[in-house]
Design a protein around this motif. Structure first.
Motif, PDB file in Angstrom:
ATOM      1  N   LYS A  58       7.091  -0.152   4.149  1.00  0.00           N
ATOM      2  CA  LYS A  58       6.423   0.824   4.993  1.00  0.00           C
ATOM      3  C   LYS A  58       5.540   0.096   6.004  1.00  0.00           C
ATOM      4  CE  LYS A  58       4.202   3.026   1.786  1.00  0.00           C
ATOM      5  NZ  LYS A  58       4.532   2.191   0.632  1.00  0.00           N
ATOM      6  N   VAL A  59       5.201   0.819   7.073  1.00  0.00           N
ATOM      7  CA  VAL A  59       4.267   0.268   8.055  1.00  0.00           C
ATOM      8  C   VAL A  59       2.945  -0.029   7.358  1.00  0.00           C
ATOM      9  CG1 VAL A  59       2.938   0.765  10.155  1.00  0.00           C
ATOM     10  CG2 VAL A  59       5.335   1.462   9.994  1.00  0.00           C
ATOM     11  N   GLY A  60       2.425  -1.228   7.588  1.00  0.00           N
ATOM     12  CA  GLY A  60       1.182  -1.647   6.943  1.00  0.00           C
ATOM     13  C   GLY A  60       1.391  -2.505   5.717  1.00  0.00           C
ATOM     14  N   ASP A  61       2.613  -2.494   5.167  1.00  0.00           N
ATOM     15  CA  ASP A  61       2.905  -3.362   4.030  1.00  0.00           C
ATOM     16  C   ASP A  61       2.880  -4.821   4.463  1.00  0.00           C
ATOM     17  OD1 ASP A  61       3.176  -1.232   2.367  1.00  0.00           O
ATOM     18  OD2 ASP A  61       5.365  -1.323   2.206  1.00  0.00           O
ATOM     19  N   VAL A  62       2.582  -5.682   3.494  1.00  0.00           N
ATOM     20  CA  VAL A  62       2.570  -7.128   3.752  1.00  0.00           C
ATOM     21  C   VAL A  62       3.786  -7.747   3.086  1.00  0.00           C
ATOM     22  CG1 VAL A  62       1.308  -9.294   3.431  1.00  0.00           C
ATOM     23  CG2 VAL A  62       0.057  -7.168   3.899  1.00  0.00           C
ATOM     24  N   ILE A  63       4.507  -8.543   3.845  1.00  0.00           N
ATOM     25  CA  ILE A  63       5.642  -9.276   3.291  1.00  0.00           C
ATOM     26  C   ILE A  63       5.336 -10.762   3.331  1.00  0.00           C
ATOM     27  CG2 ILE A  63       7.326  -7.506   3.927  1.00  0.00           C
ATOM     28  CD1 ILE A  63       8.193  -9.320   6.245  1.00  0.00           C
ATOM     29  N   LYS A  64       5.951 -11.519   2.424  1.00  0.00           N
ATOM     30  CA  LYS A  64       5.759 -12.964   2.381  1.00  0.00           C
ATOM     31  C   LYS A  64       7.007 -13.628   2.960  1.00  0.00           C
ATOM     32  CE  LYS A  64       3.495 -14.645  -0.998  1.00  0.00           C
ATOM     33  NZ  LYS A  64       2.316 -15.163  -0.235  1.00  0.00           N
ATOM     34  N   VAL A  65       6.804 -14.373   4.023  1.00  0.00           N
ATOM     35  CA  VAL A  65       7.903 -15.062   4.695  1.00  0.00           C
ATOM     36  C   VAL A  65       7.727 -16.560   4.485  1.00  0.00           C
ATOM     37  CG1 VAL A  65       9.087 -15.460   6.875  1.00  0.00           C
ATOM     38  CG2 VAL A  65       8.046 -13.229   6.418  1.00  0.00           C
ATOM     39  N   SER A  66       8.718 -17.181   3.864  1.00  0.00           N
ATOM     40  CA  SER A  66       8.700 -18.632   3.657  1.00  0.00           C
ATOM     41  C   SER A  66       9.510 -19.289   4.760  1.00  0.00           C
ATOM     42  CB  SER A  66       9.278 -18.985   2.290  1.00  0.00           C
ATOM     43  OG  SER A  66       8.471 -18.459   1.259  1.00  0.00           O
TER      44      SER A  66
END
Length: 586
Positions: free
Chosen positions: A533-541
């Motif tokens: 959802k908008v506002g969620d945080v994802i972890k990008v390696s």
């Protein structure tokens, strides 16, 4: 030197090694006095293509003789050679030009043909731009045709004359065995020179190209040419065009004529470049002529010169029956969408984009161009569309942008010069009867979003943004695989203001994983992470410069627009008047 009228200049172009991409140029200058030397110069750019290309880089073997004896020469700057004429009144200069860049704006020579883009080939004596010249072409063995807009010299085979260097540089030459056919339209003989073969139908093209000529001539009320030449280069994949005073060079795909999409695309290109016969070549910004061939020529009006010439082909294609009303509306909405979906449109106004043409990322690609630049073609096309509807609405269908273009063409013809921005605005206001100051502030010198619903409503057409009100998560990074089979995902672009931008994801980063999932599996979902959802945080390696890093990126809402239009069946009489005028409904 003597008075310019007494100086005589002639060129002879031959091809000893076409397979190695060379032209041999002999330049004769007669009538020289008063100096011990002559400076000759190669242009650094070609009109219509706003980039300093440094054509002198392709010159070699420069030398000169006077009275049959070699004379001293020296190069005095990047594009100037000095010839010491030992007080002789005539010199013969010889040089070679390497030509191996396929485009509509650069010379190209091989064993099958020679395309001579004149600013790439011919030097001019300093201070002598207005001097006449002749050009004699000696075709390579087996070549038997020359196609050009230049006037032939009577009684001399493959020999042509130019009243000055502006005309010479505006007259490309195709030399070889091109397929030539002709048609007449608007009282003008048109020659079409096809190089490279293809699945084109000559009889169909004669009819359809003539329709375009007639429709565009009707806008301006007259066709200023006696003859016109289309030089068409058909390659496996081709495109682009460059306008000239009484000719054009087009790039096309040789097998593209067999599909309706490919054929329509070619006709659209014809319509664009032929419209330049008036808009740019005669109806022109004041800065675009006389030209300085050694430096950039700046103007803030390419949004008119190129942008309106991008808008009009859709009108011409509609009027000629090649596209329908739905196609016309969809095409114009697509252009508005391109502008609004390009972050750079909020940085560069139409006028600024024009002025910055010389650092245009279309010629000098940049990974950040989308964030900082908007094409004056596309933004100008949208301005033309809005201006057209505004004029039609203000005059209750009595006038349109056509009337402005015709009036400005006649004004330039009468004054024998180009227009200023203020003069163009004044004519728009005169034709429309209303002030365009607010319009100029918004869409010419400003960077506000397009009020699309307002303008299409003038014509009783309802337009909605299908993405409005939706909250779709958006990463804002475009990915591209590296070489086939590596499995690597490399960031190719990052959009301003997106989660990727704010979170520090960079172009050229190798994405290893997103929330632990291998990046290659996520490739199709890089721009929209639909499981979040908008506002969620994802972890990008990622891997950057050989070092692994983990980035926490907060997803933003997708800012792009997507339009849908509907013809309002309950339109008011005033809206129907605008619609009829704009769409050409009989």
């Amino acid at each position: 030197m003597t008075a310019k009228s007494q100086v005589k200049i002639n060129f002879e172009v031959s091809f000893k090694e076409p397979q190695a991409h060379y032209a041999e140029v002999e330049m004769n200058i007669a009538g020289i006095t008063a100096k011990n030397y002559v400076d000759v110069k190669m242009p650094v750019w070609t009109p219509g293509s706003y980039l300093v290309r440094e054509f002198a880089k392709s010159v070699e073997g420069f030398g000169a003789t006077a009275g049959g004896k070699s004379v001293k020469t020296e190069k005095v700057n990047k594009n100037t050679w000095r010839v010491y004429n030992a007080k002789a009144n005539a010199v013969k200069i010889n040089y070679r030009v390497y030509a191996f860049e396929i485009s509509v704006r650069t010379a190209f020579i091989d064993a099958s043909h020679a395309f001579l883009s004149p600013a790439n080939i011919f030097m001019f004596p300093a201070g002598m731009i207005k001097t006449p010249s002749t050009v004699k072409i000696i075709p390579f063995t087996g070549w038997d045709k020359v196609s050009t807009g230049l006037e032939p010299v009577a009684g001399q085979n493959f020999t042509y004359k130019a009243p000055d260097f502006d005309i010479l540089y505006d007259s490309p030459l195709e030399v070889g065995n091109q397929d030539i056919f002709e048609f007449n339209a608007a009282g003008v003989r048109h020659e079409v020179a096809m190089y490279g073969g293809g699945n084109y139908d000559k009889e169909r093209l004669k009819v359809d190209m003539a329709k375009i000529v007639e429709q565009e001539t009707a806008v301006f009320g007259e066709n200023p040419n006696k003859h016109y030449t289309f030089i068409v280069h058909n390659y496996a994949q081709g495109g682009g065009g460059l306008e000239h005073l009484n000719s054009t060079v087009l790039g096309a795909s040789r097998n593209g004529y067999g599909t309706e999409r490919g054929y329509s695309g070619f006709l659209g290109l014809v319509a664009h470049e032929y419209f330049h016969l008036w808009n740019v070549k005669r109806l022109r910004p004041i800065a675009l002529g006389p030209f300085d061939y050694e430096n950039e020529n700046y103007t803030t009006n390419l949004w008119i010169a190129e942008g309106f010439t991008s808008y009009y082909p859709t009108k011409v294609m509609l009027r000629a029956g090649f596209i329908n009303q739905e196609g016309f509306i969809t095409s114009n909405l697509g252009s508005i969408g391109t502008v609004m979906n390009t972050p750079g449109s909020k940085i560069n106004s139409a006028a600024e984009s024009s002025f910055n043409a010389w650092i245009n990322p279309a010629y000098r690609p940049s990974e950040n161009a989308n964030n900082t630049f908007i094409s004056y073609y596309t933004k100008g096309q949208v301005v033309g569309l809005l201006m057209d509807l505004e004029i039609i609405n203000a005059t209750k269908g009595a006038k349109s942008l056509d009337d402005v273009m015709k009036a400005m063409y006649l004004q330039c013809k009468t004054l024998k010069r180009g227009y200023t921005d203020a003069e163009f605005k004044a004519m728009v206001e005169k034709i429309s009867g209303i002030s365009f100051t607010n319009f100029w502030d918004k869409y010419v010198t400003g960077t506000v979003d397009v009020e699309y619903a307002k303008y299409f409503a003038y014509a009783g057409i309802d337009v909605i943004n299908e993405n409005e009100g939706k909250s779709v998560p958006y990463l804002g990074a475009a990915a591209a695989r590296t070489s086939a089979g590596t499995g690597k995902v490399i960031i190719g672009a990052v959009s301003r203001g997106s989660g990727a931008w704010n979170g520090g994801l960079n172009v050229n980063d190798e994405v290893v994983s997103i929330d632990g999932a291998p990046a290659e599996m996520m490739l199709e979902r890089m721009s929209q992470i639909t499981y979040k959802k908008v506002g969620d945080v994802i972890k990008v390696s990622i891997v950057r410069d050989g070092l692994k890093r983990d980035l926490d990126i907060t997803l933003t809402a997708n800012p792009t627009v997507r339009f849908k239009s509907t013809i309002n069946e309950d339109a008011t009489p005033a809206q129907l008047v605008v619609r009829k005028k704009w769409l050409g409904i009989n």
